[in-house]
Design a protein around this motif. Structure first.
Motif, mmCIF file in Angstrom:
data_model
loop_
_atom_site.group_PDB
_atom_site.id
_atom_site.type_symbol
_atom_site.label_atom_id
_atom_site.label_comp_id
_atom_site.label_asym_id
_atom_site.label_seq_id
_atom_site.Cartn_x
_atom_site.Cartn_y
_atom_site.Cartn_z
ATOM 1 N N SER A 1 -72.342 1.693 58.440
ATOM 2 C CA SER A 1 -71.076 2.188 59.133
ATOM 3 C C SER A 1 -71.593 3.836 58.678
ATOM 4 C CB SER A 1 -69.907 2.271 58.584
ATOM 5 O OG SER A 1 -69.845 2.316 57.317
ATOM 6 N N PRO A 2 -71.071 4.801 59.314
ATOM 7 C CA PRO A 2 -71.406 6.042 58.915
ATOM 8 C C PRO A 2 -70.673 6.272 57.362
ATOM 9 C CG PRO A 2 -70.007 6.169 61.094
ATOM 10 C CD PRO A 2 -70.279 4.722 60.541
ATOM 11 N N GLU A 3 -69.687 5.688 56.921
ATOM 12 C CA GLU A 3 -69.278 5.751 55.602
ATOM 13 C C GLU A 3 -70.350 5.332 54.485
ATOM 14 O OE1 GLU A 3 -67.347 4.341 57.953
ATOM 15 O OE2 GLU A 3 -66.155 6.065 58.154
ATOM 16 N N GLU A 4 -70.987 4.086 54.816
ATOM 17 C CA GLU A 4 -72.187 3.450 54.024
ATOM 18 C C GLU A 4 -73.064 4.277 54.082
ATOM 19 O OE1 GLU A 4 -71.060 -1.226 54.629
ATOM 20 O OE2 GLU A 4 -72.068 -0.211 56.389
ATOM 21 N N ILE A 5 -73.686 4.672 55.170
ATOM 22 C CA ILE A 5 -74.842 5.878 55.310
ATOM 23 C C ILE A 5 -74.720 7.103 54.400
ATOM 24 C CG2 ILE A 5 -76.084 7.423 56.860
ATOM 25 C CD1 ILE A 5 -75.287 5.553 59.071
ATOM 26 N N LYS A 6 -73.179 7.609 54.369
ATOM 27 C CA LYS A 6 -72.878 8.671 53.421
ATOM 28 C C LYS A 6 -73.143 8.278 51.995
ATOM 29 C CE LYS A 6 -69.585 12.358 52.544
ATOM 30 N NZ LYS A 6 -68.378 12.497 52.642
ATOM 31 N N LYS A 7 -72.416 7.342 51.609
ATOM 32 C CA LYS A 7 -72.723 6.817 50.175
ATOM 33 C C LYS A 7 -74.079 6.456 49.908
ATOM 34 C CE LYS A 7 -69.319 4.096 48.444
ATOM 35 N NZ LYS A 7 -68.268 2.906 48.461
ATOM 36 N N TYR A 8 -74.944 5.800 50.721
ATOM 37 C CA TYR A 8 -76.469 5.625 50.350
ATOM 38 C C TYR A 8 -77.125 6.908 50.467
ATOM 39 C CZ TYR A 8 -81.155 4.646 51.079
ATOM 40 O OH TYR A 8 -82.824 4.581 51.259
ATOM 41 N N LEU A 9 -76.863 8.051 51.463
ATOM 42 C CA LEU A 9 -77.441 9.284 51.115
ATOM 43 C C LEU A 9 -77.144 10.184 49.857
ATOM 44 C CD1 LEU A 9 -77.431 10.219 55.069
ATOM 45 C CD2 LEU A 9 -79.456 9.669 53.685
ATOM 46 N N GLU A 10 -75.771 9.974 49.630
ATOM 47 C CA GLU A 10 -75.394 10.838 48.248
ATOM 48 C C GLU A 10 -76.356 10.026 47.273
ATOM 49 O OE1 GLU A 10 -71.248 10.292 48.749
ATOM 50 O OE2 GLU A 10 -70.937 12.081 49.755
ATOM 51 N N ALA A 11 -76.135 8.891 47.019
ATOM 52 C CA ALA A 11 -76.958 8.197 45.906
ATOM 53 C C ALA A 11 -78.393 8.538 46.037
ATOM 54 C CB ALA A 11 -77.047 6.451 46.030
ATOM 55 N N GLN A 12 -78.966 8.749 47.256
ATOM 56 C CA GLN A 12 -80.354 9.295 47.235
ATOM 57 C C GLN A 12 -80.621 10.527 46.819
ATOM 58 O OE1 GLN A 12 -83.149 6.946 48.055
ATOM 59 N NE2 GLN A 12 -81.532 5.802 47.630
ATOM 60 N N MET A 13 -79.445 11.466 47.294
ATOM 61 C CA MET A 13 -79.643 12.674 46.830
ATOM 62 C C MET A 13 -79.750 12.825 45.186
ATOM 63 S SD MET A 13 -79.960 15.822 47.342
ATOM 64 C CE MET A 13 -79.348 16.966 48.772
ATOM 65 N N GLU A 14 -78.984 12.192 44.681
ATOM 66 C CA GLU A 14 -78.827 12.330 43.333
ATOM 67 C C GLU A 14 -80.219 11.511 42.561
ATOM 68 O OE1 GLU A 14 -75.601 9.938 41.244
ATOM 69 O OE2 GLU A 14 -74.438 10.640 42.695
ATOM 70 N N LEU A 15 -80.796 10.471 43.159
ATOM 71 C CA LEU A 15 -82.180 9.759 42.762
ATOM 72 C C LEU A 15 -83.241 11.027 42.887
ATOM 73 C CD1 LEU A 15 -81.978 6.376 44.028
ATOM 74 C CD2 LEU A 15 -81.922 7.091 41.685
ATOM 75 N N VAL A 16 -83.327 11.578 44.063
ATOM 76 C CA VAL A 16 -84.440 12.517 44.426
ATOM 77 C C VAL A 16 -84.286 13.670 43.570
ATOM 78 C CG1 VAL A 16 -83.681 13.682 46.527
ATOM 79 C CG2 VAL A 16 -86.084 13.352 46.201
#
Length: 139
Positions: free
Chosen positions: A105-120
């Motif tokens: 879902s768009p909410e799950e995608i947003k959560k995933y991308l936010e986590a990826q932003m922290e990692l990268v």
């Protein structure tokens, strides 16, 4: 008759424009930001390995001199470790990053991308710190 045709043409135009793309979504923008952070330091991957080799050469040089300066040797070993770790961290991040959204879902995608932003971002900072340390020690 002319008015009806003109009305239909204008109505069609407005309907087509109303249904058209409205620009990038918040998630698309976030994905672009994640990739931008990655792209900032990715070109420096070769530099990390080159500097790691230089640090290890310095270790060998100091050890061959039978130097009593073990703290200096440890400093270069730590630098080589940091450079290698930063290099590996980028590869680890790239292997686990999923560029496709799948069935999320768009909410799950947003959560995933936010986590990826922290990692990268962490990888980005680690690489910059290792490069700065190498610049300081390998002058």
């Amino acid at each position: 008759m002319k008015r009806t045709i003109l009305f239909l043409i204008l109505s069609s135009f407005f309907v087509i424009n109303a249904c058209g793309p409205k620009g990038p979504s918040e998630n698309e923008l976030l994905r672009e930001e994640v990739i931008a952070v990655h792209d900032e330091v990715m070109p420096k991957m070769g530099q990390l390995k080159s500097l790691e080799r230089k640090a290890l050469e310095k270790v060998e040089e100091l050890e061959s001199e039978s130097s009593e300066d073990s703290s200096r040797i440890q400093e270069y070993k730590a630098l080589a470790y940091d450079l290698n770790h930063a290099h590996e961290a980028m590869f680890i991040w790239m292997r686990q990053y999923e560029p496709k959204d799948g069935d999320q879902s768009p909410e799950e995608i947003k959560k995933y991308l936010e986590a990826q932003m922290e990692l990268v971002t962490e990888v980005n900072v680690e690489m910059k710190e290792a490069l700065a340390k190498a610049d300081e020690l390998l002058k």
